[in-house]
Design an enzyme around this catalytic site. Structure first.
Site, PDB file in Angstrom:
ATOM      1  N   HIS A 187       0.830  -1.217   0.000  1.00 10.33           N
ATOM      2  CA  HIS A 187       0.000   0.000   0.000  1.00 10.33           C
ATOM      3  C   HIS A 187       0.862   1.265   0.000  1.00 10.33           C
ATOM      4  CE1 HIS A 187      -3.415  -2.643   1.190  1.00 10.33           C
ATOM      5  NE2 HIS A 187      -2.474  -3.241   1.917  1.00 10.33           N
ATOM      6  N   SER A 189      14.197  21.714 -15.708  1.00  6.72           N
ATOM      7  CA  SER A 189      13.039  22.551 -15.967  1.00  6.72           C
ATOM      8  C   SER A 189      13.506  23.828 -16.656  1.00  6.72           C
ATOM      9  CB  SER A 189      12.343  22.898 -14.647  1.00  6.72           C
ATOM     10  OG  SER A 189      11.527  24.045 -14.805  1.00  6.72           O
ATOM     11  N   LYS A 245      15.568  22.061 -10.629  1.00  4.19           N
ATOM     12  CA  LYS A 245      14.920  20.805 -10.998  1.00  4.19           C
ATOM     13  C   LYS A 245      15.795  19.849 -11.803  1.00  4.19           C
ATOM     14  CE  LYS A 245      11.002  19.703 -10.552  1.00  4.19           C
ATOM     15  NZ  LYS A 245       9.702  20.138 -10.964  1.00  4.19           N
ATOM     16  N   GLU A 301       9.051   8.799 -16.393  1.00  2.00           N
ATOM     17  CA  GLU A 301       7.664   9.270 -16.571  1.00  2.00           C
ATOM     18  C   GLU A 301       7.140   8.926 -17.961  1.00  2.00           C
ATOM     19  OE1 GLU A 301       6.970  13.346 -14.342  1.00  2.00           O
ATOM     20  OE2 GLU A 301       8.932  13.304 -15.296  1.00  2.00           O
TER      21      GLU A 301
END
Ligand code: ARG
Length: 458
Positions: free
Chosen positions: A154, A275, A281, A288
């Site tokens: 979980h 970024s 970043k 992804e």
């Protein structure tokens, strides 16, 4: 001398542009040519073409193969598909004898054959890449066989594991993907050529000989089934969809572990790009994108099954819609596997952070309950005893066992302890060796078909 011939009447239609499949099926051209080589050899053996005619047609087919390989082949849209492009070009090259190529055959059994040859080559290519990914996972697992970390259910900290154990879990998933792909190729090892349009031929063709020549296990059992069977493509798409799901799960862990909240992975350039706005970043874009691409193959599987649903036997033009989803899924999954195979060796695990997280006393609540059980307490009672302390997050009175001590007791087969992981690594290495043996025999059958396009020099 090149004579541009008029399109044959069977591909002339006011709806020609709509019916056209060349943009997709030209990807099958080398398989179409190999299948035709085997077909012509068969026609010569049974006397439907003379040896001289066969020699002329084979030379023409190999010339076309060379034109395609060099990018010199002049594709003609108005010829509808790859099959007619090849046949018309053949007749340009060798004259009217080229018109004998299609003896005893239809585009229906021809395209079904091309697809099976394509499938075999596509799986071979993908399997090579997948074995590369598996071996990358295995090497990283071997290096992290004793690195403790929290295991999750979980997405909540649950019990201690080793990083090697986690990496091997991904190994076994991909290994089943390889297994499924090989099984798909095995089941597809049936040549449809000779089924004709739907009902075979009145001519004395020899489908079994063609099947053997192309490295198939056998020829079709039923001509209606042979021209309409797209099970191999449906299976391949399922295999690829599940593989994409597995890849997305690994990618998700990379995304999570690279967040500051977890901090298990260093945020290096291998993870992706930065970024354009926020200077600090370093995003895990590679992972992804792997995660996001899973939607494609899943959709491709549904698209094919939907096109197949409810079709009457035998060939229906709906079947032309089978190739787009397969070509798309194969290309997409190939990119995903390559990206993972490059990413896995470059992952920078932060062992200090992993060990620190593995020292969380919560992870050892089950160990404490099991210690009481070992001393004779019924498990349910031990669970109640340990529960309140464990849930409050406080270290227990007697102190929590160390990760190393707990993992040392988790060495039963298939467990996360270092000894069990070492045994698992040995199993995984043996499995990988067996997989590469199976792949060598697949290599040989794919190469056999490629060789049919080479000029014989005897
Ligand atoms: N382009 C067709 C396909 O991909 C080839 C078979 C055409 N057969 C026919 N009867 N029109 O399925």
């Amino acid at each position: 001398m090149t004579v541009v011939r008029e399109a044959p009447s069977y591909v002339r239609s006011p709806a020609g542009a709509f019916l056209n499949s060349l943009g997709v099926d030209r990807a099958l051209v080398r398989f179409d040519l190999s299948g035709s080589v085997a077909h012509v050899e068969m026609l010569a053996r049974v006397g439907l073409v003379t040896p001289d005619e066969a020699t002329t047609i084979l030379a023409g087919l190999r010339t076309i193969a060379a034109e395609v390989a060099d990018g010199r082949f002049a594709w003609r849209e108005e010829l509808e598909d790859v099959h007619t492009n090849v046949e018309v070009r053949l007749t340009e090259l060798v004259g009217p004898v080229g018109g004998k190529l299609h003896t005893g055959r239809s585009r229906n059994d021809q395209v079904a054959l091309d697809e099976r040859l394509y499938l075999r080559a596509a799986v071979r290519d993908l399997a090579h890449r997948l074995l590369g990914l598996e071996s990358a996972l295995l090497e990283r697992a071997a290096a992290e066989a004793t690195t403790p970390m929290p295991g999750y259910t979980h997405l909540q900290r649950a019990q201690p594991i080793t990083l090697g154990h986690l990496l091997l879990a991904h190994f076994w998933r991909f290994d089943r993907d390889v297994d499924r792909l090989f099984a798909t190729v095995d089941r597809a090892s049936v040549s449809p050529l000779g089924a004709g349009a739907l009902a075979g031929s009145t001519l004395p063709t020899d489908p079994a000989w063609v099947a053997a020549r192309l490295g198939f296990a056998r020829a079709f059992e039923n001509s209606l089934d042979a021209v309409s069977d797209r099970d191999p493509f449906a299976e391949l798409l399922f295999d690829l969809a599940l593989l994409a799901v597995h890849a997305s799960g690994l990618a998700e862990e990379v995304v999570l572990f690279a967040s500051k909240e977890f901090g298990f992975l260093e945020r290096t350039a291998a993870l992706g790009s930065g970024s354009s706005l926020m200077p600090q970043k370093r995003n895990p874009d590679v992972a992804e994108l792997i995660r996001g691409k899973a939607g494609g193959p899943l959709g491709d599987l549904v698209a094919l099954l939907t096109a197949l649903k409810g079709l009457p036997l035998a060939y229906d033009r709906d079947l032309q819609e089978d190739k787009g989803p397969v070509l798309h899924a194969v290309a997409s999954v190939r990119g995903v596997v390559d990206a993972l195979a490059a990413l896995v060796p470059a992952l920078g695990f932060d062992r200090a952070r992993l060990s620190e997280a593995a020292a969380d006393p919560e992870l050892y609540a089950t160990d404490r309950a099991e210690r009481l059980v070992a001393d004779g307490t019924p498990f349910r009672e031990a669970h109640e005893t340990v529960g309140p302390d464990a849930r409050s997050g406080h270290a227990p009175a007697g102190g929590a066992p160390s990760a190393a001590a707990s993992l040392g007791r988790r060495n039963a087969p298939g467990g996360p302890g270092p000894k069990a992981v070492a045994a698992q690594i040995a199993l995984a290495r043996a499995r990988l060796a067996a997989r590469s043996d199976s792949l060598s025999s697949l290599d040989r059958s794919v190469e056999l078909v490629e060789e049919l396009l080479q000029e014989k020099r005897e």
